[in-house]
Design an enzyme around this catalytic site. Structure first.
Site, mmCIF file in Angstrom:
data_model
loop_
_atom_site.group_PDB
_atom_site.id
_atom_site.type_symbol
_atom_site.label_atom_id
_atom_site.label_comp_id
_atom_site.label_asym_id
_atom_site.label_seq_id
_atom_site.Cartn_x
_atom_site.Cartn_y
_atom_site.Cartn_z
ATOM 1 N N GLU A 273 14.912 -2.999 -5.279
ATOM 2 C CA GLU A 273 13.755 -3.611 -4.615
ATOM 3 C C GLU A 273 12.497 -2.756 -4.792
ATOM 4 O OE1 GLU A 273 14.917 -3.859 -0.505
ATOM 5 O OE2 GLU A 273 16.562 -5.248 -0.888
ATOM 6 N N PRO A 274 12.102 -2.471 -6.018
ATOM 7 C CA PRO A 274 10.905 -1.645 -6.185
ATOM 8 C C PRO A 274 9.638 -2.434 -5.897
ATOM 9 C CG PRO A 274 11.640 -2.427 -8.319
ATOM 10 C CD PRO A 274 12.650 -2.925 -7.315
ATOM 11 N N TYR A 316 -2.637 6.303 6.666
ATOM 12 C CA TYR A 316 -1.649 7.350 6.318
ATOM 13 C C TYR A 316 -2.306 8.642 5.857
ATOM 14 C CZ TYR A 316 0.946 2.951 5.449
ATOM 15 O OH TYR A 316 1.495 1.705 5.520
ATOM 16 N N CYS A 342 -17.516 0.114 11.238
ATOM 17 C CA CYS A 342 -17.903 0.967 12.355
ATOM 18 C C CYS A 342 -16.701 1.696 12.949
ATOM 19 C CB CYS A 342 -18.616 0.129 13.407
ATOM 20 S SG CYS A 342 -20.062 -0.651 12.705
ATOM 21 N N TYR A 370 0.089 -2.134 -1.831
ATOM 22 C CA TYR A 370 -0.250 -1.931 -0.417
ATOM 23 C C TYR A 370 -1.751 -1.711 -0.240
ATOM 24 C CZ TYR A 370 4.766 -1.338 -0.455
ATOM 25 O OH TYR A 370 6.105 -1.532 -0.664
HETATM 26 N N1 LLP Z 1 12.609 -3.012 0.323
HETATM 27 C C1 LLP Z 1 12.323 -3.017 1.628
HETATM 28 C C2 LLP Z 1 13.319 -3.557 2.570
HETATM 29 C C3 LLP Z 1 11.097 -2.503 2.095
HETATM 30 O O1 LLP Z 1 10.833 -2.517 3.393
HETATM 31 C C4 LLP Z 1 10.154 -1.979 1.164
HETATM 32 C C5 LLP Z 1 8.879 -1.436 1.616
HETATM 33 C C6 LLP Z 1 10.492 -2.004 -0.197
HETATM 34 C C7 LLP Z 1 11.726 -2.517 -0.582
HETATM 35 C C8 LLP Z 1 9.573 -1.511 -1.264
HETATM 36 O O2 LLP Z 1 9.267 -0.170 -1.141
HETATM 37 P P1 LLP Z 1 8.472 0.552 -2.329
HETATM 38 O O3 LLP Z 1 9.332 0.493 -3.562
HETATM 39 O O4 LLP Z 1 7.194 -0.179 -2.521
HETATM 40 O O5 LLP Z 1 8.250 1.914 -1.825
HETATM 41 N N2 LLP Z 1 2.322 0.296 3.380
HETATM 42 C C9 LLP Z 1 3.006 1.512 2.963
HETATM 43 C C10 LLP Z 1 4.354 1.217 2.348
HETATM 44 C C11 LLP Z 1 5.252 0.413 3.237
HETATM 45 C C12 LLP Z 1 6.560 0.064 2.601
HETATM 46 C C13 LLP Z 1 7.291 -0.956 3.388
HETATM 47 N N3 LLP Z 1 8.542 -1.358 2.835
HETATM 48 C C14 LLP Z 1 2.093 2.274 2.028
HETATM 49 O O6 LLP Z 1 0.976 1.830 1.788
HETATM 50 O O7 LLP Z 1 2.460 3.343 1.557
#
Ligand code: LLP
Length: 414
Positions: A273-274, A316, A342, A370
């Site tokens: 799930e990338p 973050y 603001c 994101y």
């Molecule tokens: N699978 C599930 C169940 C997830 O909750 C997520 C991300 C992913 C896969 C994908 O993760 P990735 O490969 O993109 O790291 N808004 C934050 C990141 C939140 C991620 C939430 N879940 C940011 O801007 O860093």
């Protein structure tokens, strides 16, 4: 930044100078490189060959239909977390048979829609969710394919807001409780047990937490098999980090080698799930300098993009690269790159050494994931447009919001 490079003194997305994008579509604008997205997917998928695998893009990272369509055409599946995301996948021509549905709070109507669409799997995160899904499936005369998201209780050593695999997180079912839950699920006529999954966090830059979690998960797969519950797939989630500043992302060959070693000779398909890894470096936020405000000790470059467009720095303390689209020769100063919102947290970047003049274009990099996805209308700011560059062509794939759009759904009470 893949897909972005300087040519004749100007930053380009593939064959398109970013000043042309600004001229044609205005700023702020998100600009994505199709070639970069495709290269990221192909590299990810190829690294994992010949393992039986299904890559499901975590579309929360960037759900624009054009981005989904580029990936769907390469055979990519999707990890969704809402009925809205399912509708986007279908609108973009994605294959529902390659969709996994994650998330702790699925509503009954979302479950029903996903069953109707024929998704591959529900990643169930609690016993009450299993009960609800069993009832929804029974009412529809269907059998819902289920995988339990198990919480392996490992520390991914990332930002606490994006760490999900620890016991104290709201995600997944307890490791110790999983076998009983699987036995229950296997006994329910409207449920078909198909897999197991985990997702330990995001922007992970070490391999060790994955290995630790996967060893635990596979031991559970074996224990279930001994109990007569045979799984078709093991979903290892997403979370692989990218380079924003000086991080060293996990190299794909090392990730794949670890998986090959641990999953060797297993019948299960591996599901991935990338999110960020497929699109993070494939986009920039293009903004224009409105004012330069020099102060005592601090210089502010006020640009036309803000925290409502790119929340990551405010939320973050995230670091994104900032580059001038046309770098100047003039002397460099240290700037706080801020927006018009603001809030003191409305910064996009801090302490950047740049030579700037009002009207200059800036590219805020690594903004493919994101970024637009987390934008809002705070301060009644219409959302930016999105542009997908493909070679020499720049396609507007989401028009800039108009001010009228902002209150189109509102009315005045009598
Ligand atoms: N699978 C599930 C169940 C997830 O909750 C997520 C991300 C992913 C896969 C994908 O993760 P990735 O490969 O993109 O790291 N808004 C934050 C990141 C939140 C991620 C939430 N879940 C940011 O801007 O860093």
């Amino acid at each position: 930044m893949s897909g972005f490079h300087y040519a004749e003194g100007e930053l380009c997305a593939e064959g398109v100078p970013l000043s042309r994008v600004a001229r044609e579509f205005g700023t702020p604008a998100y600009v994505y490189s199709r070639a970069a997205i495709e290269a990221n997917f192909r590299a990810f998928d190829a690294a994992l060959a010949p393992l039986p695998r299904l890559v499901c893009y975590a579309m929360k990272a960037n759900p624009n239909l054009a981005v989904l369509s580029v990936l769907a055409r390469l055979g990519c599946g999707f990890d969704i977390v809402s009925g809205g995301e399912l509708a986007r996948v279908l609108a973009a021509g994605g294959d529902p048979g390659k969709v996994v549905f994650s998330g702790v709070g699925k509503r009954a109507d979302e479950m029903a829609a996903a069953l109707r669409a024929g998704i591959r799997c529900f990643n169930v995160e609690s016993e009450p969710e299993l009960d609800r899904l069993a009832a929804v499936a029974a009412a529809a005369g269907a059998r819902a394919p289920v995988s339990f998201r198990v919480n392996p209780d490992v520390d991914p050593r990332t930002h606490p807001y994006i760490s999900t695999g620890l016991k104290e997180n709201k995600f997944g079912v307890d490791f110790a409780a999983a076998p009983a839950l699987y036995r229950r699920a296997a006994s329910l006529p409207s449920i078909r047990v198909v897999g197991i999954d985990m997702h330990i966090g995001s922007q992970i830059t070490e391999l060790a937490p994955y290995r630790e979690a996967l060893v635990k998960l596979l031991a559970l797969v074996d224990a279930l098999a001994a109990d007569g519950i045979r799984l078709e797939h093991v979903d290892v989630g997403g979370g692989l980090g990218i380079r924003y500043r000086d991080e060293s992302p996990v190299p794909l060959p090392a990730y794949a080698a670890m998986l090959r070693e641990l999953a060797r000779d297993r019948p299960q398909t591996l599901v991935f799930e990338p999110g960020r890894r497929l699109v993070g470096d494939a986009g920039v936020l293009l903004a224009r300098v409105e004012y330069l405000k020099r102060g005592e000790g601090r210089n502010f470059a006020i640009v036309d993009a803000a925290m409502n467009d790119l929340l990551r720095p405010a939320l973050y303390d995230a670091w994104h690269p900032v580059d001038a689209v046309r770098p100047r020769e003039s002397p460099v100063d240290t700037w706080q790159i801020v927006g018009p919102v603001c809030e003191s947290a409305d910064f996009l970047a801090r302490d950047r050494d740049l030579a700037l003049a009002p009207g200059d274009l800036l590219a805020i990099g690594a903004a493919g994931a994101y970024a637009m996805a987390m934008s809002s209308n705070y301060n009644a700011r219409p959302r930016a447009c999105e542009v997908l560059v493909d070679g020499e062509r720049a396609h507007l794939v989401r028009r800039r919001e108009r001010v009228e759009d902002l209150f189109a759904g509102e009315s005045i009470a009598p």
